[in-house]
Design a protein around this motif. Sequence first.
Motif, mmCIF file in Angstrom:
data_model
loop_
_atom_site.group_PDB
_atom_site.id
_atom_site.type_symbol
_atom_site.label_atom_id
_atom_site.label_comp_id
_atom_site.label_asym_id
_atom_site.label_seq_id
_atom_site.Cartn_x
_atom_site.Cartn_y
_atom_site.Cartn_z
ATOM 1 N N UNK A 394 0.833 -1.204 0.000
ATOM 2 C CA UNK A 394 0.000 0.000 0.000
ATOM 3 C C UNK A 394 0.870 1.256 0.000
ATOM 4 N N UNK A 395 1.940 1.267 0.825
ATOM 5 C CA UNK A 395 2.837 2.415 0.864
ATOM 6 C C UNK A 395 3.528 2.631 -0.479
ATOM 7 N N UNK A 396 3.917 1.508 -1.118
ATOM 8 C CA UNK A 396 4.553 1.588 -2.434
ATOM 9 C C UNK A 396 3.586 2.161 -3.468
ATOM 10 N N UNK A 397 2.331 1.694 -3.420
ATOM 11 C CA UNK A 397 1.317 2.159 -4.374
ATOM 12 C C UNK A 397 1.024 3.638 -4.176
ATOM 13 N N UNK A 398 0.945 4.073 -2.915
ATOM 14 C CA UNK A 398 0.694 5.488 -2.619
ATOM 15 C C UNK A 398 1.836 6.356 -3.145
ATOM 16 N N UNK A 399 3.082 5.873 -2.971
ATOM 17 C CA UNK A 399 4.234 6.624 -3.467
ATOM 18 C C UNK A 399 4.185 6.749 -4.993
ATOM 19 N N UNK A 400 3.800 5.651 -5.655
ATOM 20 C CA UNK A 400 3.695 5.677 -7.120
ATOM 21 C C UNK A 400 2.595 6.642 -7.561
ATOM 22 N N UNK A 401 1.465 6.631 -6.851
ATOM 23 C CA UNK A 401 0.372 7.542 -7.185
ATOM 24 C C UNK A 401 0.786 8.994 -6.992
ATOM 25 N N UNK A 402 1.535 9.241 -5.918
ATOM 26 C CA UNK A 402 1.998 10.605 -5.648
ATOM 27 C C UNK A 402 2.902 11.098 -6.786
ATOM 28 N N UNK A 403 3.783 10.203 -7.266
ATOM 29 C CA UNK A 403 4.671 10.560 -8.364
ATOM 30 C C UNK A 403 3.891 10.799 -9.652
ATOM 31 N N UNK A 404 2.882 9.953 -9.897
ATOM 32 C CA UNK A 404 2.054 10.119 -11.094
ATOM 33 C C UNK A 404 1.278 11.432 -11.043
ATOM 34 N N UNK A 405 0.738 11.762 -9.875
ATOM 35 C CA UNK A 405 0.012 13.029 -9.734
ATOM 36 C C UNK A 405 0.940 14.211 -10.021
ATOM 37 N N UNK A 406 2.175 14.102 -9.519
ATOM 38 C CA UNK A 406 3.144 15.175 -9.735
ATOM 39 C C UNK A 406 3.426 15.345 -11.226
ATOM 40 N N UNK A 407 3.560 14.214 -11.925
ATOM 41 C CA UNK A 407 3.810 14.256 -13.365
ATOM 42 C C UNK A 407 2.621 14.855 -14.103
ATOM 43 N N UNK A 408 1.409 14.474 -13.681
ATOM 44 C CA UNK A 408 0.191 14.997 -14.314
ATOM 45 C C UNK A 408 0.089 16.499 -14.110
ATOM 46 N N UNK A 409 0.405 16.970 -12.890
ATOM 47 C CA UNK A 409 0.346 18.398 -12.609
ATOM 48 C C UNK A 409 1.346 19.164 -13.478
ATOM 49 N N UNK A 410 2.541 18.593 -13.650
ATOM 50 C CA UNK A 410 3.536 19.239 -14.508
ATOM 51 C C UNK A 410 3.047 19.306 -15.952
ATOM 52 N N UNK A 411 2.417 18.211 -16.405
ATOM 53 C CA UNK A 411 1.873 18.178 -17.766
ATOM 54 C C UNK A 411 0.760 19.216 -17.934
ATOM 55 N N UNK A 412 -0.105 19.308 -16.911
ATOM 56 C CA UNK A 412 -1.199 20.279 -16.970
ATOM 57 C C UNK A 412 -0.659 21.701 -16.995
ATOM 58 N N UNK A 413 0.421 21.941 -16.231
ATOM 59 C CA UNK A 413 1.009 23.276 -16.201
ATOM 60 C C UNK A 413 1.563 23.649 -17.577
ATOM 61 N N UNK A 414 2.242 22.674 -18.230
ATOM 62 C CA UNK A 414 2.762 22.923 -19.574
ATOM 63 C C UNK A 414 1.625 23.173 -20.558
ATOM 64 N N UNK A 415 0.564 22.365 -20.423
ATOM 65 C CA UNK A 415 -0.587 22.516 -21.305
ATOM 66 C C UNK A 415 -1.226 23.893 -21.108
ATOM 67 N N UNK A 416 -1.344 24.302 -19.841
ATOM 68 C CA UNK A 416 -1.936 25.608 -19.549
ATOM 69 C C UNK A 416 -1.068 26.731 -20.096
ATOM 70 N N UNK A 417 0.262 26.563 -20.013
ATOM 71 C CA UNK A 417 1.169 27.583 -20.543
ATOM 72 C C UNK A 417 0.995 27.712 -22.056
ATOM 73 N N UNK A 418 0.829 26.556 -22.721
ATOM 74 C CA UNK A 418 0.603 26.574 -24.164
ATOM 75 C C UNK A 418 -0.704 27.256 -24.519
#
Length: 543
Positions: A394-418
Amino acid sequence: LRERQDYITKVIRTEEENFARTIDGGMKIFSDLLEGHKAKGETVFSGADAFKLYDTYGFPIDLTIEMVQEQGMTVDQDGFQKLMQEQKERARKAREALGDLGWAGVEFGKDVPETRFVGYDRTAIDDARVVALVVENEQAGEVMPGVEAIVVLDKTPFYAEMGGQVADHGVITAGSAVFTVTDVQKNKGGKYMHYGKLSGGVIKVGDTVSAAIDVKRRKAVMRAHSATHLLDKALRTVLGDHVQQAGSLVEEDRLRFDFTHFSAMTAEELSKVSAMVNEAVLEGYDVHTDVLPIEEAKKKGAIALFGEKYGDTVRVVDMGHGYSVEFCGGTHLDNTAKVGVFHIESEFSVASGVRRIEATTGAQSLEIMNRNQALLFEAAAVLKAKPSELREKAEQTIAELRELRHMVEKFKAKEAAGETERFLMGGHTVGDLKVLTATLPNADAAKLRQMGDMLRDKQPNVVAVLSAVNDGKITFQVVCGKEAVAKGIKAGDIIKNVTAICGGKGGGKPDSAMGGGFDVLKLDDALAKVDDFVADKLFNCVE
């Protein structure tokens, strides 16, 4: 009083502090009501307001009278007493509606003897006599099939609801007559009133009947009741002698125990209490009951409920030859091992200085354990792990989800900048300002706010009006860069204009404002007006 001196002192001090807080909180209410009377030129404080202060805010009527007299006014005490009487009448009717026949003052007369309870050592008898019947709140000579009624017997194995323990269920039979008992209450005259419904045959006053309780249900109730005594002992040991029982409810393998304590129990304290109760269960203490003179019972160390009245003799329940000794009239197991598993479900506050523990025993605890185990295996299967590895997985899965969310937020920020760059390219110049309007598909308020902030921060001379339509409602976000604000163009002014066109409203600061509208057909018209608004403002500023 001497035994409980420290506890009583603490309770009185707590109540005094609580009352002071109540008065402080209600003084503004009193002042507002008083000013209302004075504004009307009245010299009498209404009984309705005095009752409101008493009933809702805890103001004693004597205090209200004194405070009103200090203002040169009087209280309508007759009006207050009338409302008090009406409240008492409502309470009385509510009790009657609950079927509390005996306590409502209805008696059966001297010819109906007190019921003798024989249920401590017997679960069924076949020589009980019907001494009274009640149908629709009236005494009757007989009960016909299909009728709900109250049956009073000269003796009974049915335990009446008392001391927090629920009543027994079962049947009363006589030949083909079967009366199903769903509740038992003991009235002030000592009569046991068996509530239920006759499903066949006829029962008459004077009939000899058999009475048998639901033994399985009684055992479940006894498990919970004996566990309640063990819980009381554990709480006193872990928290201190100030713990006093303040109420309880004992049902089938489920208990609720209220006790005096002035702070929430810690996880460690709860764990200790649970462990201590289960240790007493595993010890398998024998349970003995005796009827003793009250002074002898006290010498034996029996614990009495503070505030309860006792006669010359009392029933004492002793578990483990002195481990737990309490005054109690309820039914109990003969050995603590039969409690099964004791499980605390919750601990919380129910009143000032009073906490509540809810717990399960026996079959209920086993059901919870089995359900939790099933959930454990299901969760392990979903995460493709062994139950023993579940936490790590569960801890491993939560860490992976946290990393994925971070990546998604970065992608959204780039998309918003565009998107921001595209919007700026699509804008047009009004004077020295860059004005742009746009409707964003599938955007919520948060997305509009994010885009607006980026536009404002990137382009100091921008004036942007962004909109989105969701479920027939328009959301607007208006932003103005620093240079636009300096020229007198304010987001708060623009939002009021565009939302008004669409039948809505909005507001905000000079550099950022938000609002809404409902007329979607007017959205294009509203956005088209932005250029004119900016131009007018710039022109007026020049003038």
